[in-house]
Design a protein around this motif. Sequence first.
Motif, PDB file in Angstrom:
ATOM      1  N   GLU A 183       0.559  -1.066   0.000  1.00 20.15           N
ATOM      2  CA  GLU A 183       0.000   0.000   0.000  1.00 20.15           C
ATOM      3  C   GLU A 183       0.686   1.310   0.000  1.00 20.15           C
ATOM      4  OE1 GLU A 183      -4.042  -0.927   1.409  1.00 20.15           O
ATOM      5  OE2 GLU A 183      -2.569  -1.189   2.770  1.00 20.15           O
ATOM      6  N   ALA A 184       0.481   2.494  -0.334  1.00 18.61           N
ATOM      7  CA  ALA A 184       1.065   3.831  -0.326  1.00 18.61           C
ATOM      8  C   ALA A 184       0.494   4.645   0.813  1.00 18.61           C
ATOM      9  CB  ALA A 184       0.743   4.520  -1.639  1.00 18.61           C
ATOM     10  N   GLY A 185       1.291   5.620   1.283  1.00 21.37           N
ATOM     11  CA  GLY A 185       0.784   6.448   2.347  1.00 21.37           C
ATOM     12  C   GLY A 185       0.157   7.718   1.808  1.00 21.37           C
ATOM     13  N   GLY A 186      -0.188   8.629   2.738  1.00 21.20           N
ATOM     14  CA  GLY A 186      -0.746   9.915   2.343  1.00 21.20           C
ATOM     15  C   GLY A 186      -2.132   9.802   1.750  1.00 21.20           C
ATOM     16  N   ASP A 187      -2.438  10.705   0.794  1.00 21.03           N
ATOM     17  CA  ASP A 187      -3.771  10.757   0.202  1.00 21.03           C
ATOM     18  C   ASP A 187      -4.101   9.515  -0.610  1.00 21.03           C
ATOM     19  OD1 ASP A 187      -4.266  13.295   1.244  1.00 21.03           O
ATOM     20  OD2 ASP A 187      -3.182  14.238  -0.400  1.00 21.03           O
ATOM     21  N   ASP A 188      -3.070   8.715  -0.966  1.00 18.16           N
ATOM     22  CA  ASP A 188      -3.289   7.554  -1.813  1.00 18.16           C
ATOM     23  C   ASP A 188      -3.089   6.248  -1.052  1.00 18.16           C
ATOM     24  OD1 ASP A 188      -3.640   8.749  -4.635  1.00 18.16           O
ATOM     25  OD2 ASP A 188      -1.917   9.791  -3.798  1.00 18.16           O
ATOM     26  N   ALA A 189      -3.330   6.268   0.263  1.00 18.89           N
ATOM     27  CA  ALA A 189      -3.216   5.024   1.020  1.00 18.89           C
ATOM     28  C   ALA A 189      -4.215   3.997   0.526  1.00 18.89           C
ATOM     29  CB  ALA A 189      -3.438   5.294   2.510  1.00 18.89           C
ATOM     30  N   ILE A 190      -5.369   4.456   0.059  1.00 17.74           N
ATOM     31  CA  ILE A 190      -6.362   3.571  -0.522  1.00 17.74           C
ATOM     32  C   ILE A 190      -6.317   3.735  -2.032  1.00 17.74           C
ATOM     33  CG2 ILE A 190      -8.787   2.921  -0.559  1.00 17.74           C
ATOM     34  CD1 ILE A 190      -7.321   2.569   2.142  1.00 17.74           C
ATOM     35  N   PRO A 191      -6.084   2.648  -2.798  1.00 18.44           N
ATOM     36  CA  PRO A 191      -5.973   2.768  -4.247  1.00 18.44           C
ATOM     37  C   PRO A 191      -7.228   3.371  -4.878  1.00 18.44           C
ATOM     38  CG  PRO A 191      -5.221   0.611  -3.509  1.00 18.44           C
ATOM     39  CD  PRO A 191      -5.852   1.280  -2.322  1.00 18.44           C
ATOM     40  N   PHE A 192      -7.048   4.055  -6.011  1.00 16.83           N
ATOM     41  CA  PHE A 192      -8.173   4.701  -6.684  1.00 16.83           C
ATOM     42  C   PHE A 192      -9.175   3.661  -7.159  1.00 16.83           C
ATOM     43  CE2 PHE A 192     -10.480   6.794 -10.054  1.00 16.83           C
ATOM     44  CZ  PHE A 192     -10.601   8.097  -9.607  1.00 16.83           C
ATOM     45  N   PHE A 193      -8.682   2.552  -7.735  1.00 18.39           N
ATOM     46  CA  PHE A 193      -9.540   1.456  -8.159  1.00 18.39           C
ATOM     47  C   PHE A 193      -9.458   0.319  -7.142  1.00 18.39           C
ATOM     48  CE2 PHE A 193      -8.153   3.382 -12.289  1.00 18.39           C
ATOM     49  CZ  PHE A 193      -9.387   3.935 -12.630  1.00 18.39           C
ATOM     50  N   ASP A 194     -10.536  -0.453  -7.014  1.00 22.13           N
ATOM     51  CA  ASP A 194     -10.573  -1.531  -6.044  1.00 22.13           C
ATOM     52  C   ASP A 194      -9.830  -2.774  -6.521  1.00 22.13           C
ATOM     53  OD1 ASP A 194     -12.096   0.006  -4.339  1.00 22.13           O
ATOM     54  OD2 ASP A 194     -13.981  -0.667  -5.222  1.00 22.13           O
ATOM     55  N   ASP A 219     -11.216   5.530   5.005  1.00 23.68           N
ATOM     56  CA  ASP A 219      -9.879   6.080   5.186  1.00 23.68           C
ATOM     57  C   ASP A 219      -9.984   7.551   5.572  1.00 23.68           C
ATOM     58  OD1 ASP A 219      -7.046   6.254   5.095  1.00 23.68           O
ATOM     59  OD2 ASP A 219      -7.239   7.242   3.145  1.00 23.68           O
ATOM     60  N   ARG A 220      -9.524   7.883   6.773  1.00 21.76           N
ATOM     61  CA  ARG A 220      -9.586   9.262   7.244  1.00 21.76           C
ATOM     62  C   ARG A 220      -8.203   9.848   7.516  1.00 21.76           C
ATOM     63  NH1 ARG A 220     -14.110   7.020  10.629  1.00 21.76           N
ATOM     64  NH2 ARG A 220     -16.056   7.885   9.819  1.00 21.76           N
ATOM     65  N   THR A 221      -7.166   9.040   7.534  1.00 24.82           N
ATOM     66  CA  THR A 221      -5.856   9.506   7.972  1.00 24.82           C
ATOM     67  C   THR A 221      -4.741   9.274   6.963  1.00 24.82           C
ATOM     68  OG1 THR A 221      -5.345   7.393   9.028  1.00 24.82           O
ATOM     69  CG2 THR A 221      -6.490   9.047  10.363  1.00 24.82           C
ATOM     70  N   GLY A 222      -4.921   8.411   5.971  1.00 26.41           N
ATOM     71  CA  GLY A 222      -3.833   8.084   5.067  1.00 26.41           C
ATOM     72  C   GLY A 222      -2.870   7.069   5.634  1.00 26.41           C
ATOM     73  N   VAL A 223      -3.243   6.389   6.721  1.00 24.66           N
ATOM     74  CA  VAL A 223      -2.398   5.345   7.285  1.00 24.66           C
ATOM     75  C   VAL A 223      -2.456   4.118   6.376  1.00 24.66           C
ATOM     76  CG1 VAL A 223      -2.062   3.797   9.246  1.00 24.66           C
ATOM     77  CG2 VAL A 223      -2.711   6.168   9.635  1.00 24.66           C
ATOM     78  N   SER A 224      -1.318   3.652   5.912  1.00 23.69           N
ATOM     79  CA  SER A 224      -1.290   2.525   4.987  1.00 23.69           C
ATOM     80  C   SER A 224      -1.453   1.206   5.734  1.00 23.69           C
ATOM     81  CB  SER A 224       0.024   2.510   4.212  1.00 23.69           C
ATOM     82  OG  SER A 224       1.100   2.159   5.065  1.00 23.69           O
ATOM     83  N   GLY A 225      -1.625   0.131   4.962  1.00 24.22           N
ATOM     84  CA  GLY A 225      -1.805  -1.180   5.569  1.00 24.22           C
ATOM     85  C   GLY A 225      -0.615  -1.629   6.387  1.00 24.22           C
ATOM     86  N   PHE A 226       0.604  -1.374   5.889  1.00 24.96           N
ATOM     87  CA  PHE A 226       1.796  -1.791   6.624  1.00 24.96           C
ATOM     88  C   PHE A 226       1.940  -1.014   7.923  1.00 24.96           C
ATOM     89  CE2 PHE A 226       6.366  -1.314   7.523  1.00 24.96           C
ATOM     90  CZ  PHE A 226       6.661  -2.648   7.790  1.00 24.96           C
ATOM     91  N   GLU A 227       1.669   0.303   7.872  1.00 24.24           N
ATOM     92  CA  GLU A 227       1.751   1.100   9.095  1.00 24.24           C
ATOM     93  C   GLU A 227       0.748   0.617  10.140  1.00 24.24           C
ATOM     94  OE1 GLU A 227       3.110   5.605   8.259  1.00 24.24           O
ATOM     95  OE2 GLU A 227       1.283   5.017   7.247  1.00 24.24           O
ATOM     96  N   ASN A 228      -0.473   0.300   9.707  1.00 22.36           N
ATOM     97  CA  ASN A 228      -1.476  -0.145  10.661  1.00 22.36           C
ATOM     98  C   ASN A 228      -1.111  -1.506  11.258  1.00 22.36           C
ATOM     99  OD1 ASN A 228      -4.106   0.675  11.813  1.00 22.36           O
ATOM    100  ND2 ASN A 228      -4.789  -1.289  10.966  1.00 22.36           N
TER     101      ASN A 228
END
Length: 542
Positions: free
Chosen positions: A50-61, A278-287
């Motif tokens: 996963e990516a951090g910041g605004d793109d922690a959740i991918p645009f497409f599923d 997603d409210r914080t941009g925390v990625s999967g690895f960080e969580n």
Amino acid sequence: MSRFGVVGIAAAILVLLGSVSSSNSGSHFELNLGSGGHPSHSHHRSWGFEAGGDDAIPFFDHDVEVLRPRGGLRRLRDRRSAQRPRMHEGMLRLRYLDRGYARVLLQSEDRDWQRVEMHRREGDRVWEIEIPPAEDVFRYRFVVEYEDGRERFRVDPSHTGRERVEERGWVSVLRIDRDGTLQWPDSGSWRSEWSEDSYDLDFVRELQVDYQRVDGWLVSTRPRFESRSRWSPMVASTVGYGFKSDRWTTAVYLLQPLSPRRELRAVLAAYDRTDFTDRTGVSGFENLFSTLLFREDNRDHYRRRGASLGLEADWRRRALARVEFRWDDYESLPRIVRAGWGGRDDFLPNLPVDEGRMRSLFVRIRIGDPLRHFFVGYEWSAPAWSSDFDFQQLMLRLRTRMKLGRANHLDFRVQWAGNLAGRLPLQKRYLLGGIGTIRGYRYQSVLQGVQGDPASYGGEQMILATAEYVLGDEGSLQLALFGDTGMAYVDRRAAIDPSEWKSSAGIGVILGDMDGVRLDLIRTLDSDAGDLVLQGRWERAF
């Protein structure tokens, strides 16, 4: 380093030290490694990955991508010819066209498929590497890494020599004569081999491991069926199992290309999964890191079951769009994992959501790349569609990066979101404070409530602005000066008054690239400012 950079560093350090010395309670550091929990819990520790910041959740599923064009145009043939492998004085030169990638790496059979980093030629917009081939048959492939952290395996598009290798899939093949001359493959024979095996079917793909408070250990994979015909449908999926909850989480996506390169696709999806907003941009690895080390789950989970039907557009990853209608049912999930892995410290309870049937029109548009883009998000749910909810949610975001000298740059983001009508359910509301939003504040603590309703959860409107000045070459030790400001409002009609916003500022150290490890020292800028906060991250800040 520029004179402006030195002055900026000195000013930031003086401001921080001055704030410490003026504190009535004395100075100390609060270890805030991420963001999670809620303000009613005083023992909160936070680590934001996963990516951090605004793109922690991918645009497409899903992870199906646009096809590269093949043949036909002179410009395309000329570009391929310029990228073709070359032999010179015993060295093999390989090139790969740049399309805004973060990195491109080479894997080859004679080096046991170890990854070797390629170098980017700025003027030619290509990635290049020169290596001595160890054998007369050279099998290889490229590994493409995107700015948001995703990576893909790619064959060489400049020629047609390819083979399927066990455990590696399709790879490119070059044959080298004794005198060091490259032998180009016969195009016709390769096309017949391609037509005999016209699809890829991966059952166990991208194995992922997660640990959180509603499922415990969650192991998932992403099986995919992808046809090599540009007009044939594709199937992408996610299958996972929670060992503590004894619950499966699944999603299946049927994609029908509507254009030759799959830039335009029709998508039918069905899912029954553990999800979160997603409210914080925390990625999967960080969580995962946070739950294992600190027993802090930074995500509020819920169960989402249903289906969706819509269209997707993807033009060179520079213009992305989704328009779909969703049939969803939301259900709260209890905290099942209490003591956490290793038996230390309870996880905080998982917050309930507004349960019920949601029928909604969902739209997302992003123009630009992850670092420079304009984003629009919209969701509309109405009782006329047999929905239990009534709201119109709109989000606007502008993010940019400006180069300020050879090694310095300024990142800037401004974002507004609000509910235009009705009432937002709990799982759709806005929370500010903490990692990814206004650093230095506790999670969900930045909220202007309604008189007589001090326990309001989340807001129906919010505004957020962030600026960060980074000094140093990416990939080396970098110094960051940053500031955050904004406010969330319980009342969607509340007037936005900048004098009421909460703000913070800080100085940070970044190790490696922008997605590497960073340590930030943060101070809130209120009149009753609290103590300094030391915060760590393993991803891009925003």
